[in-house]
Design a protein around this motif. Structure first.
Motif, PDB file in Angstrom:
ATOM      1  N   HIS A 225       1.081  -1.059   0.043  1.00  0.00           N
ATOM      2  CA  HIS A 225       0.001  -0.038   0.076  1.00  0.00           C
ATOM      3  C   HIS A 225       0.982   1.053  -0.104  1.00  0.00           C
ATOM      4  N   SER A 226       0.234   2.430  -0.181  1.00  0.00           N
ATOM      5  CA  SER A 226       1.046   3.828  -0.281  1.00  0.00           C
ATOM      6  C   SER A 226      -0.109   4.938  -0.329  1.00  0.00           C
ATOM      7  N   SER A 227       0.447   6.123  -0.336  1.00  0.00           N
ATOM      8  CA  SER A 227      -0.618   6.962  -0.454  1.00  0.00           C
ATOM      9  C   SER A 227       0.073   8.186  -1.276  1.00  0.00           C
ATOM     10  N   THR A 228      -0.627   8.961  -2.143  1.00  0.00           N
ATOM     11  CA  THR A 228       0.210  10.102  -2.737  1.00  0.00           C
ATOM     12  C   THR A 228       0.052  11.201  -1.987  1.00  0.00           C
ATOM     13  N   ASP A 229       0.889  12.574  -2.329  1.00  0.00           N
ATOM     14  CA  ASP A 229       0.810  13.882  -1.635  1.00  0.00           C
ATOM     15  C   ASP A 229      -0.682  14.334  -1.635  1.00  0.00           C
ATOM     16  N   ASN A 230      -1.040  15.278  -0.591  1.00  0.00           N
ATOM     17  CA  ASN A 230      -2.108  15.629  -0.642  1.00  0.00           C
ATOM     18  C   ASN A 230      -2.066  16.967  -1.498  1.00  0.00           C
ATOM     19  N   LEU A 231      -2.943  16.912  -2.487  1.00  0.00           N
ATOM     20  CA  LEU A 231      -2.554  18.362  -3.748  1.00  0.00           C
ATOM     21  C   LEU A 231      -3.764  19.027  -3.445  1.00  0.00           C
ATOM     22  N   SER A 232      -4.827  18.789  -2.466  1.00  0.00           N
ATOM     23  CA  SER A 232      -6.136  19.516  -2.593  1.00  0.00           C
ATOM     24  C   SER A 232      -6.088  20.472  -1.323  1.00  0.00           C
ATOM     25  N   ASP A 233      -7.064  21.194  -0.986  1.00  0.00           N
ATOM     26  CA  ASP A 233      -7.030  21.998   0.180  1.00  0.00           C
ATOM     27  C   ASP A 233      -7.993  21.136   1.262  1.00  0.00           C
ATOM     28  N   ASP A 234      -8.142  19.969   1.247  1.00  0.00           N
ATOM     29  CA  ASP A 234      -8.697  19.299   2.209  1.00  0.00           C
ATOM     30  C   ASP A 234      -7.573  18.578   3.055  1.00  0.00           C
ATOM     31  N   ARG A 235      -7.752  18.633   4.354  1.00  0.00           N
ATOM     32  CA  ARG A 235      -6.727  17.658   5.197  1.00  0.00           C
ATOM     33  C   ARG A 235      -7.302  16.152   5.118  1.00  0.00           C
ATOM     34  N   ARG A 236      -6.384  15.307   5.337  1.00  0.00           N
ATOM     35  CA  ARG A 236      -6.844  13.963   5.296  1.00  0.00           C
ATOM     36  C   ARG A 236      -6.282  13.353   6.446  1.00  0.00           C
ATOM     37  N   ALA A 237      -7.019  13.130   7.613  1.00  0.00           N
ATOM     38  CA  ALA A 237      -6.375  12.302   8.770  1.00  0.00           C
ATOM     39  C   ALA A 237      -6.874  10.997   8.810  1.00  0.00           C
ATOM     40  N   LEU A 238      -6.236  10.084   9.074  1.00  0.00           N
ATOM     41  CA  LEU A 238      -6.685   8.637   9.174  1.00  0.00           C
ATOM     42  C   LEU A 238      -6.114   8.019  10.498  1.00  0.00           C
ATOM     43  N   LEU A 239      -6.963   7.281  11.436  1.00  0.00           N
ATOM     44  CA  LEU A 239      -6.575   6.893  12.609  1.00  0.00           C
ATOM     45  C   LEU A 239      -6.364   5.227  12.243  1.00  0.00           C
ATOM     46  N   LEU A 240      -5.391   4.869  12.893  1.00  0.00           N
ATOM     47  CA  LEU A 240      -5.168   3.526  12.430  1.00  0.00           C
ATOM     48  C   LEU A 240      -4.828   2.663  13.775  1.00  0.00           C
ATOM     49  N   ILE A 241      -5.352   1.546  14.083  1.00  0.00           N
ATOM     50  CA  ILE A 241      -5.141   0.672  15.157  1.00  0.00           C
ATOM     51  C   ILE A 241      -4.943  -0.495  14.858  1.00  0.00           C
ATOM     52  N   THR A 242      -3.697  -0.984  15.249  1.00  0.00           N
ATOM     53  CA  THR A 242      -3.193  -2.428  14.776  1.00  0.00           C
ATOM     54  C   THR A 242      -3.596  -3.122  16.122  1.00  0.00           C
ATOM     55  N   TYR A 243      -4.363  -4.322  15.758  1.00  0.00           N
ATOM     56  CA  TYR A 243      -4.582  -5.355  16.755  1.00  0.00           C
ATOM     57  C   TYR A 243      -3.806  -6.503  16.351  1.00  0.00           C
ATOM     58  N   ASN A 244      -2.981  -6.959  17.372  1.00  0.00           N
ATOM     59  CA  ASN A 244      -2.355  -7.992  16.950  1.00  0.00           C
ATOM     60  C   ASN A 244      -2.776  -9.554  17.940  1.00  0.00           C
ATOM     61  N   ALA A 245      -2.620 -10.812  17.584  1.00  0.00           N
ATOM     62  CA  ALA A 245      -3.012 -11.786  18.240  1.00  0.00           C
ATOM     63  C   ALA A 245      -2.218 -12.095  19.583  1.00  0.00           C
ATOM     64  N   VAL A 246      -2.886 -12.117  20.782  1.00  0.00           N
ATOM     65  CA  VAL A 246      -1.993 -12.067  21.808  1.00  0.00           C
ATOM     66  C   VAL A 246      -0.777 -13.121  22.065  1.00  0.00           C
ATOM     67  N   ASP A 247      -1.069 -14.368  21.011  1.00  0.00           N
ATOM     68  CA  ASP A 247      -0.041 -15.446  20.936  1.00  0.00           C
ATOM     69  C   ASP A 247       0.882 -14.803  19.923  1.00  0.00           C
ATOM     70  N   ASN A 248       0.967 -13.743  19.243  1.00  0.00           N
ATOM     71  CA  ASN A 248       1.744 -13.341  18.210  1.00  0.00           C
ATOM     72  C   ASN A 248       2.615 -12.229  18.555  1.00  0.00           C
ATOM     73  N   ALA A 249       2.686 -12.148  19.974  1.00  0.00           N
ATOM     74  CA  ALA A 249       3.516 -10.841  20.507  1.00  0.00           C
ATOM     75  C   ALA A 249       5.077 -11.065  20.221  1.00  0.00           C
ATOM     76  N   PRO A 250       5.706  -9.853  19.703  1.00  0.00           N
ATOM     77  CA  PRO A 250       7.135  -9.928  19.471  1.00  0.00           C
ATOM     78  C   PRO A 250       8.053 -10.287  20.997  1.00  0.00           C
ATOM     79  N   PRO A 251       8.772 -11.210  21.029  1.00  0.00           N
ATOM     80  CA  PRO A 251       9.323 -11.741  22.281  1.00  0.00           C
ATOM     81  C   PRO A 251      10.271 -10.512  23.031  1.00  0.00           C
TER      82      PRO A 251
END
Length: 281
Positions: A225-251
């Motif tokens: 995935h990617s995203s381009t520059d914002n060339l418009s007069d409109d802000r673009r805010a994106l909130l991202l939550i990453t849920y990980n499986a409990v048994d997949n936590a980095p050690p």
């Protein structure tokens, strides 16, 4: 907003199970719920205030004092903490991963009008695997649009199906990539080459996550995935939550806790009257 949106609409799925099935086939899915105006306004106001703070978790645009991203604020802001516990979000993550989850990462990416810089083609799991030692990509990103996203303001764009290809174009190195800021700036440490991205785009097509504020999507850690520059007069805010499986936590993670959570206890869902997703349809 005046900018046009793509003519192909995002498909709507009636249940969480439908959404999870779509996710596993294509590497992404729209959620069967959205946030209403009051919830979006509360989140938008809060993250704007957080972005004005001077602290390590707030990353600014190169050569500018404008906030590019805020990280880990669910650990120091009570509204963001409430958001990650909403039953609708936790339920979607658990339906996709098939087991209990914890919050691995939380961030808000800003694209200020006429200033927000692009994110190059990449895979999130490259960072989590190579830098943090996450055992497998058994995690899920859930994206909440805080502003209307359209073709002109740099929407997140995915290459459907590329989550099945494994990690691509990793540099040959025996040590980690360096400072954590190399993982959150426009000059990312791990990218998919433009040549490969062009070939994959021709083979798989593209999907821009456009739509009104309050829209919710999920996408796979290995999807390109990617995203381009914002060339418009409109802000673009994106909130991202990453849920990980409990048994997949980095050690043994070493990056800052606001990038890699140390608390791996399963999230216990809890409603909050300020944040009320409503079903689609």
């Amino acid at each position: 907003m005046s900018a046009p949106t793509p003519t192909t609409p995002t498909p709507v799925h009636g249940t969480v199970r439908d959404a999870a099935d779509h996710y596993h086939r294509h590497g992404w899915c729209p959620a069967p719920f959205v946030f209403g105006e009051e919830s979006v306004a509360a989140l938008r106001s809060r993250v704007a205030a957080l972005g004005r703070q001077e602290r390590p978790e707030v990353v600014t645009e190169l050569g500018s004092g404008t906030a590019r991203a805020v990280h880990g604020c669910h650990t120091w802001d009570e509204l963001c903490a409430a958001l990650v516990r909403l039953p609708e979000l936790v339920g979607l993550a658990e339906a996709i991963l098939g087991r209990e989850v914890y919050v691995y990462q939380f961030k808000v990416n800003f694209k200020p009008p006429r200033e927000g810089a692009a994110w190059p083609w990449h895979q999130d799991y490259a960072f989590w695997s190579e830098e943090d030692g996450m055992p497998s990509p058994d995690a899920v990103n859930i994206a909440v649009a805080l502003d209307d996203a359209h073709a002109g303001n740099g929407p997140l764009t995915l290459l459907p199906g590329t989550h099945r290809l494994g990690l691509l174009d990793l540099p040959e190195r025996t040590t980690r990539s360096g400072h954590w800021r190399d993982h959150v700036s426009a000059d990312l440490a791990y990218t998919v080459t433009p040549e490969r991205a062009a070939r994959l785009s021709a083979e798989h097509g593209t999907r821009a996550l456009v739509g009104p504020a309050g829209s919710v999507h999920a996408f796979h850690p290995s999807i390109v995935h990617s995203s381009t520059d914002n060339l418009s007069d409109d802000r673009r805010a994106l909130l991202l939550i990453t849920y990980n499986a409990v048994d997949n936590a980095p050690p043994a993670p070493t990056r800052p806790a606001f990038l890699v959570a140390r608390d791996t206890a399963a999230v216990r869902p809890l409603d909050d009257p300020r944040l009320t997703p409503r079903p689609l349809g």
